[in-house]
Structures are given as C-alpha cells and as structure tokens.
Design an enzyme around this catalytic site. Sequence first.
Site, short mmCIF file in Angstrom:
data_model
loop_
_atom_site.label_atom_id
_atom_site.label_comp_id
_atom_site.label_asym_id
_atom_site.label_seq_id
_atom_site.Cartn_x
_atom_site.Cartn_y
_atom_site.Cartn_z
N ASP A 96 0.84 -1.19 0.00
CA ASP A 96 0.00 0.00 0.00
C ASP A 96 0.87 1.25 0.00
O ASP A 96 1.51 1.57 1.00
CB ASP A 96 -0.92 0.01 1.22
N TYR A 101 3.77 9.59 -0.03
CA TYR A 101 4.75 8.95 0.84
C TYR A 101 6.18 9.20 0.39
O TYR A 101 7.12 9.01 1.16
CB TYR A 101 4.49 7.44 0.93
N LYS A 130 -1.99 6.13 -4.54
CA LYS A 130 -3.01 7.16 -4.28
C LYS A 130 -2.66 8.46 -4.99
O LYS A 130 -1.48 8.82 -5.10
CB LYS A 130 -3.16 7.40 -2.78
N HIS A 163 -6.70 10.15 -2.56
CA HIS A 163 -6.18 10.09 -1.20
C HIS A 163 -7.07 10.83 -0.20
O HIS A 163 -7.32 10.33 0.90
CB HIS A 163 -4.76 10.68 -1.18
#
Length: 369
Positions: A96, A101, A130, A163
């Site tokens: 994921d 990130y 996302k 997101h």
Amino acid sequence: MIVPLCHVNHSYTGPLVGFVSTLRVGIKTPRSSIRSCIASVPSAAIHSNRFSTMSVVLKRSGQQMPLVGFGLWKVPNAQCADTVYKALKAGYRLLDGAGDYGNEKEAGEGLARAIKDGIVKREDVFITSKLWNTFHEKARAKEIAKHQLSLWGIQYFDLYLMHFPISLEYVDPKDKYPPEWWGLDGKVHPTKVPIQETWSALEELADEGVAKNIGVSNFQGSLLVDLLRYARIEPAVLQVELHPYLTQERLVALCKELGIAMTAYSSLGPQSYIELGMDRDSPSLLQHSTITAIAEKHQLSPAQVLLRWAVQQNIAVIPKSNNHDRLLMNLEVTHFELSDEDMKAISSLNHHLRLNDPQDIHPALGIFA
C-alpha cells in the site's frame, strides 16, 4: 463467533485460506455452513502455505485483494527497497503506497528485485497507490498517475485511490515532489476542483488499464453516497482510519450495503502517530488492559489482536514493521478467530478518536467536521 459469510469464486485458482469473502460483514454463519462452503471450493483454489492470505473480491474487476498487506507510509527512502523486498519474501502480497509517501521509486526497486530473484511475479502482488490533493484537475490527475507508475517501474496499479476529498493548488513536480500540504510559499491553498472531475479522471485511468480498480480514501458516508450518484465506475475500495478507538460502525455498515471493500489504516491506533506528535496523548492500544488480556488469553501479541479485530470484519489491514518476526506474526492474523465476546470488548473501546484530521493543518480542510 463472527465470521465472514462465504462466497466461492469457482474460476479462481490463486492462493487463499479456506474461502474468499464478498464483504458481508458481521454475519453469524454456522460452522457447518463454513465447512460446506470450503468443501465446495475447487481444490486448485485452496492453497494453504505460509504465503497464503484471505482475500476479498473487488466488484467490477473480480480481482482478489489480500486482507493483510504491507503499508509504506513512513518507510524511510534509504530502507524502503530492502523493506519491500523483505516483506515480499516474508509472504506479503499487497503493498500500500501513495504519491505523498515519497518512496514509490524505492518501493519499485524492492519489487523489481523480488521479481528478478523469483520470489514473486508482478501479477502475484496487489499494488495500491493514491492520487495526491494537488493533482485533482482531470489532466493533472492522469498525468501524475502515469508518473507514479514510472516511479514504481510497473505498467499498472491494481488499485488507485483518491487520497483525500480535498483539492489543493497545483505544485509542479519539477519544483517539489511530493508537494505535501503546502505550496511553495509554505501556505495551504485549497482550490475548487469538484470531486466529480477528479473521479472522471480515475475512471479514464481504469478505462486505459492504468488502474485495474479505483477507489477513495478518507471519505465519509455523505460523500460516498453522492459519488455513487454520478459515478460511471463505482469505487471498489474505501480506505479510512479505523481502529478500536475509532470503530466507524455506521460507515462499515454502509460499505457493506454498497458492496465496497474497506481497508483500515492506523490499525494500531495512536502508535503510528507518536513520532509525529499527533497521538493526542491517547493511551496506547498495544498496552490497553482489554487488548493485553485478550492477547494473553489466546497467546497472541497485542498487535495481532488489533489486526484480527479488523480482518474479522472483512476489513483489510496494512501494517508495517522492520522486524522480521513481527512481519510474519502480522501475516498470521488470517489463521485464527476471536470470539464474539472478544470482538465486543474491543469495539467497546471506541470513543471516536480521530488521529488523522486535515483540519489540524488548515481550518478550511474540515472534511470530518
């Protein structure tokens, strides 16, 4: 005992333990029915080794999404490739990630190494990414999704999520990537791109094969229901913060009714937020007497109890760990069940504690207000 209602996909020949669920949460099913259902699964579909995991069937694509995955949030760039490689070697088959990130390139390097070494094939691994808030305009959403694929070094995402239901002013990736919440001037700049425009972009990404499945994250019920009024392709998955301090039973029930799979993030509660100073001084779930008592009774770790509580509701979990033993222990949560009494005791800890709230960043981002 609360168990998922069994549904068998007879055309499926991949790994699963016993059965594949269709997201019917909290239905009491007699053990005889479970045994009957398991017996009806083709023998090729029952693959019970340490790399197996329970899965949910996603609507529209029929693809299997593992109920236990490995989350890439806060995995440092310098360690990410090795961490992903070790997770895949340990048996994880869901990764994921997200543009926000900032470690997708390194995650892709770990995946590529695992493929090269024969640990997995690309089709064995369910990869989620996302779309970040600064790319909600249709053309920009499609462009950045393809850029994210190039960072991973893959041809498609298994799942691509919006997101947040938040649109922010565009920041050119050449100037800053990931852009996070702030513009180049250090301020938050909300914009008025409608969710419908962004969702249309995700639908086109699905049409083009960039994403096999599309979905949303951090949506509440009203936005989810509204999205379904105009969606040509309905969301397959909703990912939200969910743990015993924030059980979200009504949202879970809504997704069950709508046939939308759920993924929980922050399954261990405040633990993930301590280093960020965002734990709101909440007592640790890992040390809560209710959780530790259940863990001791079943000879489990507190983390296993917390993860199983979600998985037993057919909600996928995406924990991370740099510890090999904990990696394996987290995968094992598909191999046991908690009693009704245990489940109720854990759920009773709910006090609507939300740890990830964008309104803490800017008052105009009150999506949970």
